[in-house]
Design an enzyme around this catalytic site. Sequence first.
Site, PDB file in Angstrom:
ATOM      1  N   HIS A 127      20.941  33.137   6.611  1.00  0.00           N
ATOM      2  CA  HIS A 127      21.956  32.858   5.614  1.00  0.00           C
ATOM      3  C   HIS A 127      23.026  33.883   5.899  1.00  0.00           C
ATOM      4  CE1 HIS A 127      18.072  31.302   3.993  1.00  0.00           C
ATOM      5  NE2 HIS A 127      18.992  30.315   3.184  1.00  0.00           N
ATOM      6  N   LYS A 154      17.145  26.713  10.789  1.00  0.00           N
ATOM      7  CA  LYS A 154      17.968  26.430   9.460  1.00  0.00           C
ATOM      8  C   LYS A 154      19.055  27.498   9.348  1.00  0.00           C
ATOM      9  CE  LYS A 154      17.921  26.700   4.477  1.00  0.00           C
ATOM     10  NZ  LYS A 154      17.227  27.323   3.214  1.00  0.00           N
TER      11      LYS A 154
END
Length: 516
Positions: A127, A154
Amino acid sequence: MEPANATLLCAPLVAPTVEEMLLQMNKANVSGADLVEIRLDTLSNFMPHEDLKLLLGNRPLPAIVTYRPKWEGGQYEGDDHYRLDTLFMAMELGADYIDVELQVVNDFMSSITRKKPSKSKVIVSSHNYQITPSVEELGDLVARIQATGADIVKISTMAQNITDVARMFHVLVHCQVPIIGLLMGEKGAISRLLCPRFGGYLTYATLEGVIKSAPGQPKLKDMLSIYNIRQLGRDTKIYGLIGNPVGHSKAPILHNETFKSVGFNAIFVLLLVDDVREFLDVYSSPDFAGFSVTIPHKEEALRHCDELDPIAKSIGAINTIIRRPSDGKLVGYNTDCLGAISAIEHEMRGLFSLKGEAESPLAGRLFVVIGAGGAGKAFAYGAKEKGARIIIANRSYDRAKILAGLVGGQAMSLSDLENFRPEEESILANSTSVGMYPDIDGTPISKEALRRYAVVFDAVYTPKDTRLLREAEEVGAVVVSGVEMFLRQAFRQFELFTDSPKAPVQVMRKIVQERI
């Protein structure tokens, strides 16, 4: 109907108690989600073994278990070894997916060597809450995550600009491994809506009444009912509304529902754009087939079209862009003019005596336009073409004077409009965003001044009954809602988007009545 893509729709479960999470889980199942994300870090008084047994043992859908630490945007502030042990426990208890952060994944992977349950897949996530890196940096990040032994990559980054999303789309299309690639924030919202179009493994959507687990996350019901994302495929055409702001617009409801009703393979999304030229340069592929244009870009967008429809050229502002399939050139149109003027004429017919059926009720009458931007130009030009005499009132007198000169009218400042006494049977048309949601208490002119007009039109359609229209009606004027303009200009937009000779007018009216 069979889905046109394999992208999964995941509903994050964010709650302080297991009982609330279980209720949310059942709600996700009923609402059409494919899987849920159990956010352990949001639970208060979390007891790992007991709570995981309850959550995983009673799940009606596959589940991702995430235990996000504060240093990666979550709420957990304790020991990382305890946290990773809890994630391994979730695997042993049957979790379908575990989400582990790239920063600690090597420790996690080494601890589960030869012990990983075959059913569980590991999502390794990264992230970035500040920016979206370059395509090259994103590609390197994919390779680093893949090298950890991840089953699914991800990457979630922050969108500073809507053009940042194009870099993630590039990575999704060219990635050879299962990948979740999403951008946070309002300017990244299209990454969540369009990821099925570009091959993303899954996207997240918020349940009604549940706190968002990431900024910019759309609602599950909207993903399914407005955007119809199950039917997005690699050949789905993309249309959207260029503007700032755009969150108030109901255009996605109208256009997507109309596309669906006629079987046209396309999606219409909201595009929060700061710089029109940059946006059009970045999103230059045939995938992006056309755009609506709203405040404040109607004049600027015209400068970046390769060709202009004669009406748009005369007005000097556009609200529609089509990418011509044969050569990729951008062609600009103005359907605001037709939409607004025909809506006003429709309400005026029967109100005033006309010399003949072909005569416009605007002919010979005074038409006062508030605002000198793109919409104001369209209204002034359209009314002039119908034989009206034009006055432009604007906060900046200089801008009013320029537009008045173009249409052979008069100019005045908005403050002078308060004391202006027009002749009988005059029309007032507001082209500004004053009174638009969320600032619904605003109005461009006082109630007392409205007594001098026979007809009052407001381009704002959110809300439908603006303060301007309510007060105009109270003093006896005939009012024309911006909803009617919105609908009529959309008829022509649909024809341009789909290259159709005639829009499904009754279908579109029904959508507005029932959904908007």
